[in-house]
Write a protein that holds these residues in place. Structure first.
Motif, PDB file in Angstrom:
ATOM      1  N   TYR A 136      45.437  38.416  42.754  1.00 32.16           N
ATOM      2  CA  TYR A 136      44.434  39.367  43.208  1.00 32.16           C
ATOM      3  C   TYR A 136      43.066  38.696  43.115  1.00 32.16           C
ATOM      4  N   LYS A 145      40.132  34.701  40.151  1.00 29.43           N
ATOM      5  CA  LYS A 145      41.155  35.669  40.506  1.00 29.43           C
ATOM      6  C   LYS A 145      42.022  35.954  39.289  1.00 29.43           C
ATOM      7  N   MET A 150      45.588  44.206  39.210  1.00 28.83           N
ATOM      8  CA  MET A 150      44.672  44.658  40.256  1.00 28.83           C
ATOM      9  C   MET A 150      43.788  45.770  39.700  1.00 28.83           C
ATOM     10  N   GLN A 151      42.700  46.025  40.421  1.00 30.09           N
ATOM     11  CA  GLN A 151      41.801  47.093  40.012  1.00 30.09           C
ATOM     12  C   GLN A 151      42.433  48.455  40.280  1.00 30.09           C
ATOM     13  N   SER A 342      43.983  42.525  48.860  1.00 31.96           N
ATOM     14  CA  SER A 342      44.177  43.873  48.341  1.00 31.96           C
ATOM     15  C   SER A 342      45.537  44.393  48.750  1.00 31.96           C
ATOM     16  N   HIS A 382      42.746  50.217  44.973  1.00 30.35           N
ATOM     17  CA  HIS A 382      43.785  49.243  45.296  1.00 30.35           C
ATOM     18  C   HIS A 382      45.140  49.692  44.788  1.00 30.35           C
ATOM     19  N   TYR A 386      48.404  50.483  47.031  1.00 31.50           N
ATOM     20  CA  TYR A 386      49.607  49.679  46.806  1.00 31.50           C
ATOM     21  C   TYR A 386      50.810  50.578  46.558  1.00 31.50           C
ATOM     22  N   PRO A 464      40.779  44.517  36.373  1.00 36.61           N
ATOM     23  CA  PRO A 464      42.150  44.315  36.851  1.00 36.61           C
ATOM     24  C   PRO A 464      43.174  44.397  35.722  1.00 36.61           C
TER      25      PRO A 464
END
Length: 473
Positions: A136, A145, A150-151, A342, A382, A386, A464
């Motif tokens: 991510y 990264k 992920m956020q 994303s 995100h 997802y 994240p």
């Protein structure tokens, strides 16, 4: 030796004690006939120790002997309340899985792959699927990264759980408001109302779209929420609502029915895939709108009369995209590597409003908040997008994530078996932070830190962390 009367009294006392003991075990109408007591004793309900164990928060760690592909044996930490789940959603204890593997000669091609494990403890019955796995990239365009995290969401927003309405600020210089001019908005009003069946209806005056959302999906203290699927849907609805509220006019007319949605293409001025250094434009049905596929800087709000999406920041990120070489057609926000990857993010779309195509972009800022710390170009949540990209899944809640931590030794044994003895390569047992779908405030969400079991909301949603899909069974 006692008298006959003493002996009879002892027998009667013993009979009364036996009767009381039988009744204490839940048997009714025991009666006074002693010869019937053996049948009454047989009617005493037995304790289902297996079912009782499923109510425990910390399951007992047991040992299962498995046979390896080399014919050797090994001991695996297990508890049969935590089972392997395959792609056909069938549940297997480690022994059952191992028996099947031996019968198939340990050929992974002959069986459906493991997709996660089922968890039955502390009143929880859920399948926890393997967490998202990938890289991510930082949303700011840097090369930093985080892997396998992920956020939760990018900016602070109020989860709409009550009736209200408003008008998004556009500024006195926005003279084209409602004129269908390229880059303008059609309308700025929005509302949240209650439906006849006591749900919430969110309305965007800009594209005239409406969404229904369950009540009681807003911020709440941890360990009291369990409507996780509804909460995920509420966050998704709110994201779509904001995207529509800031849709911009393409200037291209449409004969399609009102509310028709179509995909967009993001190409160079010649209508082909942009190469490094070339400007990128939105194309609707093969027509170039003349609008650069960058950031929706129309996002204005009346707090401090500010642009929360600073044009200079949008320009900088756009130049980074061009420099790195971009293919934005998959989601509307992805580049080959930078500035953003994303998972599950929705791409740009076009919708007909009063005979014109309006562009719904995932480039939303955070209206209603004076801070500009998180004014980045992306879909808001995100983790939400997802999970929504998966079928019949929701984001695991804190009531399900906490038993993950309390039973990590068993889960670790299960994963170790799959990876060490069957070479599946499934994600390792979680050790860092894991997001819950339950918000704690506008800018925080409950999470469980798998290193020490800490459950809190002291971290903002732009950090994240791991995301675990789940479903009930």
């Amino acid at each position: 030796m006692g008298t006959t009367a003493d002996k009879l009294n002892k027998i009667l006392a013993s009979k009364a004690a036996i009767k009381a003991a039988i009744e204490a075990k839940g048997v009714e109408n025991v009666g006074e006939i002693l010869s019937e007591y053996p049948a009454k004793i047989a009617a005493i309900p037995t304790v289902d120790e297996y079912a009782l164990e499923s109510q425990m928060l910390i399951l007992p760690v047991r040992s299962t002997i498995i046979t390896t592909s080399e014919g050797k044996t090994a001991a695996i930490a297990t508890n049969d309340h935590i089972k392997i789940v395959d792609a056909d959603l069938k549940h297997y204890t480690v022994k059952e899985w191992n028996d099947r593997s031996m019968a198939n000669g340990f050929d992974n091609e002959l069986i459906a792959p493991p997709v996660g494990f089922s968890l039955e403890c502390n009143g929880i019955r859920a399948i926890l699927y393997w967490p998202w796995k990938g890289e991510y990239y930082a949303t700011s365009g840097t090369t930093n990264k985080a892997s396998n995290a992920m956020q939760h969401s990018v900016y602070e927003y109020d989860q709409m759980t009550g009736v209200r309405e408003g008008t998004d600020y556009h500024g006195t210089v926005d003279e084209n408001l409602g004129t269908h001019t390229v880059g303008s908005h059609f309308a700025a009003d929005w509302s949240v109302t209650v439906t006849e069946d006591d749900k919430l209806e969110l309305y965007s005056g800009n594209t005239k779209q409406r969404w229904i959302m369950e009540k009681n999906c807003g911020n709440v203290n941890a360990m009291t929420a369990d409507n996780y699927a509804e909460r995920l849907e509420a966050m998704y609805v709110q994201n779509e609502w904001l995207r529509h509220r800031f849709a911009i006019c393409s200037g291209i007319t449409s004969s399609e029915a009102e509310g028709t949605i179509t995909d967009l293409e993001i190409l160079n001025s010649s209508g082909t895939q942009a190469q490094a250094g070339e400007d990128m434009f939105f194309f609707v049905n093969g027509q170039n709108t003349g609008l650069k596929a960058m950031y929706n800087t129309n996002n204005k709000h009346s707090v401090n009369n500010a642009y929360y999406f600073k044009p200079e920041y949008a320009e900088w990120l756009y130049e980074q995209q061009k420099t790195n070489g971009v293919n934005m057609n998959d989601t509307g926000v992805n580049s080959a590597e930078r500035p953003l990857l994303s998972p599950g993010a929705k791409g740009a779309e076009a919708i007909t409003v009063d005979g014109y195509w309006y562009i719904i972009t995932p480039y939303i800022s955070r209206p209603g908040n004076s801070s500009t710390n998180y004014d980045w170009n992306m879909a808001d949540s995100h983790a939400v997008y997802y999970i929504k990209s998966l079928e019949n899944k929701y984001m695991a809640g804190e009531k399900e994530l906490y038993p993950y931590w309390t039973n990590k030794s068993i889960i670790s044994g299960l994963i170790n078996y799959l990876n060490s003895y069957e070479k599946w390569g499934v994600p390792a047992v979680l050790g860092g932070g894991v997001w819950s779908c339950v918000r704690g405030s506008g800018g925080s969400a409950w999470h469980v830190f798998m290193g020490n079991g800490n459950l809190s909301t002291n971290l903002i949603t732009s950090n994240p962390y791991s995301v675990v899909p789940a479903s009930a069974f």
